[in-house]
Design a protein around this motif. Sequence first.
Motif, PDB file in Angstrom:
ATOM      1  N   VAL A 157       0.838  -1.204   0.000  1.00 46.93           N
ATOM      2  CA  VAL A 157       0.000   0.000   0.000  1.00 46.93           C
ATOM      3  C   VAL A 157       0.869   1.248   0.000  1.00 46.93           C
ATOM      4  CG1 VAL A 157      -1.792   1.275   1.241  1.00 46.93           C
ATOM      5  CG2 VAL A 157      -1.846  -1.223   1.205  1.00 46.93           C
ATOM      6  N   LEU A 158       1.894   1.268   0.847  1.00 48.26           N
ATOM      7  CA  LEU A 158       2.774   2.432   0.929  1.00 48.26           C
ATOM      8  C   LEU A 158       3.560   2.632  -0.360  1.00 48.26           C
ATOM      9  CD1 LEU A 158       4.163   1.995   4.556  1.00 48.26           C
ATOM     10  CD2 LEU A 158       2.424   3.606   3.781  1.00 48.26           C
ATOM     11  N   LEU A 168      -9.386   8.124  11.081  1.00 49.77           N
ATOM     12  CA  LEU A 168      -8.348   8.411  10.086  1.00 49.77           C
ATOM     13  C   LEU A 168      -8.241   7.306   9.053  1.00 49.77           C
ATOM     14  CD1 LEU A 168      -5.344   9.968  12.050  1.00 49.77           C
ATOM     15  CD2 LEU A 168      -6.660  11.024  10.205  1.00 49.77           C
ATOM     16  N   LEU A 169      -8.518   6.086   9.488  1.00 49.19           N
ATOM     17  CA  LEU A 169      -8.446   4.960   8.561  1.00 49.19           C
ATOM     18  C   LEU A 169      -9.418   5.155   7.393  1.00 49.19           C
ATOM     19  CD1 LEU A 169      -7.125   2.237   8.009  1.00 49.19           C
ATOM     20  CD2 LEU A 169      -8.918   1.160   9.390  1.00 49.19           C
ATOM     21  N   GLY A 170     -10.563   5.772   7.661  1.00 48.73           N
ATOM     22  CA  GLY A 170     -11.500   6.068   6.582  1.00 48.73           C
ATOM     23  C   GLY A 170     -10.908   7.011   5.550  1.00 48.73           C
ATOM     24  N   LEU A 171     -10.115   7.981   5.998  1.00 47.87           N
ATOM     25  CA  LEU A 171      -9.460   8.907   5.061  1.00 47.87           C
ATOM     26  C   LEU A 171      -8.389   8.185   4.259  1.00 47.87           C
ATOM     27  CD1 LEU A 171      -9.082  12.110   7.279  1.00 47.87           C
ATOM     28  CD2 LEU A 171     -11.073  11.275   6.009  1.00 47.87           C
ATOM     29  N   VAL A 172      -7.704   7.242   4.896  1.00 44.75           N
ATOM     30  CA  VAL A 172      -6.695   6.461   4.179  1.00 44.75           C
ATOM     31  C   VAL A 172      -7.352   5.642   3.067  1.00 44.75           C
ATOM     32  CG1 VAL A 172      -4.940   4.659   4.391  1.00 44.75           C
ATOM     33  CG2 VAL A 172      -5.214   6.349   6.213  1.00 44.75           C
ATOM     34  N   VAL A 173      -8.550   5.120   3.334  1.00 44.45           N
ATOM     35  CA  VAL A 173      -9.293   4.379   2.310  1.00 44.45           C
ATOM     36  C   VAL A 173      -9.480   5.235   1.069  1.00 44.45           C
ATOM     37  CG1 VAL A 173     -11.564   3.414   1.739  1.00 44.45           C
ATOM     38  CG2 VAL A 173     -10.463   2.819   3.898  1.00 44.45           C
ATOM     39  N   ALA A 174      -9.819   6.504   1.272  1.00 43.07           N
ATOM     40  CA  ALA A 174     -10.016   7.411   0.134  1.00 43.07           C
ATOM     41  C   ALA A 174      -8.707   7.654  -0.606  1.00 43.07           C
ATOM     42  CB  ALA A 174     -10.603   8.733   0.618  1.00 43.07           C
ATOM     43  N   THR A 195      -0.174   8.083   1.322  1.00 43.71           N
ATOM     44  CA  THR A 195      -0.726   7.660   2.604  1.00 43.71           C
ATOM     45  C   THR A 195       0.221   7.941   3.766  1.00 43.71           C
ATOM     46  OG1 THR A 195       0.126   5.422   2.214  1.00 43.71           O
ATOM     47  CG2 THR A 195      -2.160   5.850   1.568  1.00 43.71           C
ATOM     48  N   LEU A 196       1.506   8.158   3.465  1.00 40.26           N
ATOM     49  CA  LEU A 196       2.460   8.473   4.524  1.00 40.26           C
ATOM     50  C   LEU A 196       2.146   9.805   5.193  1.00 40.26           C
ATOM     51  CD1 LEU A 196       5.808   7.336   2.860  1.00 40.26           C
ATOM     52  CD2 LEU A 196       4.740   6.353   4.904  1.00 40.26           C
ATOM     53  N   ALA A 197       1.360  10.648   4.530  1.00 43.22           N
ATOM     54  CA  ALA A 197       1.002  11.940   5.115  1.00 43.22           C
ATOM     55  C   ALA A 197       0.211  11.771   6.409  1.00 43.22           C
ATOM     56  CB  ALA A 197       0.194  12.764   4.112  1.00 43.22           C
ATOM     57  N   TYR A 198      -0.459  10.630   6.557  1.00 43.69           N
ATOM     58  CA  TYR A 198      -1.240  10.391   7.773  1.00 43.69           C
ATOM     59  C   TYR A 198      -0.387   9.867   8.917  1.00 43.69           C
ATOM     60  CZ  TYR A 198      -5.153  10.667   4.487  1.00 43.69           C
ATOM     61  OH  TYR A 198      -6.040  11.084   3.536  1.00 43.69           O
ATOM     62  N   VAL A 254      -6.083   5.744  -0.780  1.00 42.81           N
ATOM     63  CA  VAL A 254      -5.697   4.522  -1.490  1.00 42.81           C
ATOM     64  C   VAL A 254      -6.484   4.389  -2.792  1.00 42.81           C
ATOM     65  CG1 VAL A 254      -5.879   2.003  -1.415  1.00 42.81           C
ATOM     66  CG2 VAL A 254      -4.878   3.247   0.511  1.00 42.81           C
ATOM     67  N   ALA A 255      -7.760   4.794  -2.773  1.00 39.72           N
ATOM     68  CA  ALA A 255      -8.591   4.728  -3.980  1.00 39.72           C
ATOM     69  C   ALA A 255      -8.373   5.929  -4.894  1.00 39.72           C
ATOM     70  CB  ALA A 255     -10.066   4.646  -3.587  1.00 39.72           C
ATOM     71  N   GLU A 256      -7.441   6.821  -4.509  1.00 35.89           N
ATOM     72  CA  GLU A 256      -7.151   8.057  -5.256  1.00 35.89           C
ATOM     73  C   GLU A 256      -8.403   8.921  -5.401  1.00 35.89           C
ATOM     74  OE1 GLU A 256      -5.075   6.260  -8.733  1.00 35.89           O
ATOM     75  OE2 GLU A 256      -3.329   7.335  -7.940  1.00 35.89           O
TER      76      GLU A 256
END
Length: 230
Positions: free
Chosen positions: A75-76, A120-126, A82-85, A128-130
């Motif tokens: 993922v990374l 925050l995990l919800g924001l990571v989902v977004a 996603t590292l911004a989180y 990842v989906a760009e």
Amino acid sequence: MPPQHGAWAMLLLPFLAALTVTGPHPLHLPLLGAALAGYPLSYFGLQAVKTGRIRRVRPHLVGYGLATVALGTPVLVARPATLAYAPIFVALAAVNAGYARRRRDRAFVNDLAFVAQCGLLGLVVATVAEVPWTNVAGVTVVALGYLVGTVVHVKTMIRERDSVRYRWVSWTYHAVVAVAAALWAPVPVAVVFAVLLARAVLLAGRRVAPMRVGLVETACALLVLAAVAL
């Protein structure tokens, strides 16, 4: 496995809520795996901080740590954004570690730090989906609104069952959120938060087995997810 069964629902709700907006992406699968491995890694890591007995949980740390790295690395690599989180997650984990060190891991603020990590995990989902994170902000707020409420409500059912102050905090919080949902949220969400207010008022202080409390909250989380999906 960690004995905190309700944490799994808290972890999954923002993730699944965000998916209702972004749709599934192949990278969401390893992201979910990393999250599911990362939670017990965090749990046993905090146990080591709390007790100072690293040897006792070393197998857990190694096993879950390797699984988290193996699943999170693709993922990374594919989505370095996603590292911004990471700094926010680290800061919230530091809050958890501080409370664990003082053996106050049941503190309300400590619970809120975990809830924030789930959100925050919800924001990571977004990411990842760009998809812009702002697209999932609404469903994330709804999920967090429920999760904060369930933290307070569960305390009125178990650890703070005899506390009048906690009951009023729970009732006030749920009333404010229900009114806000009625004013600004879609009808299904408003209806669910009205139901959550009713359960907070009717069940507070009652002697109910923790497992039944967990089952009720799992059902409530599913109602929130269904309302978001609608």
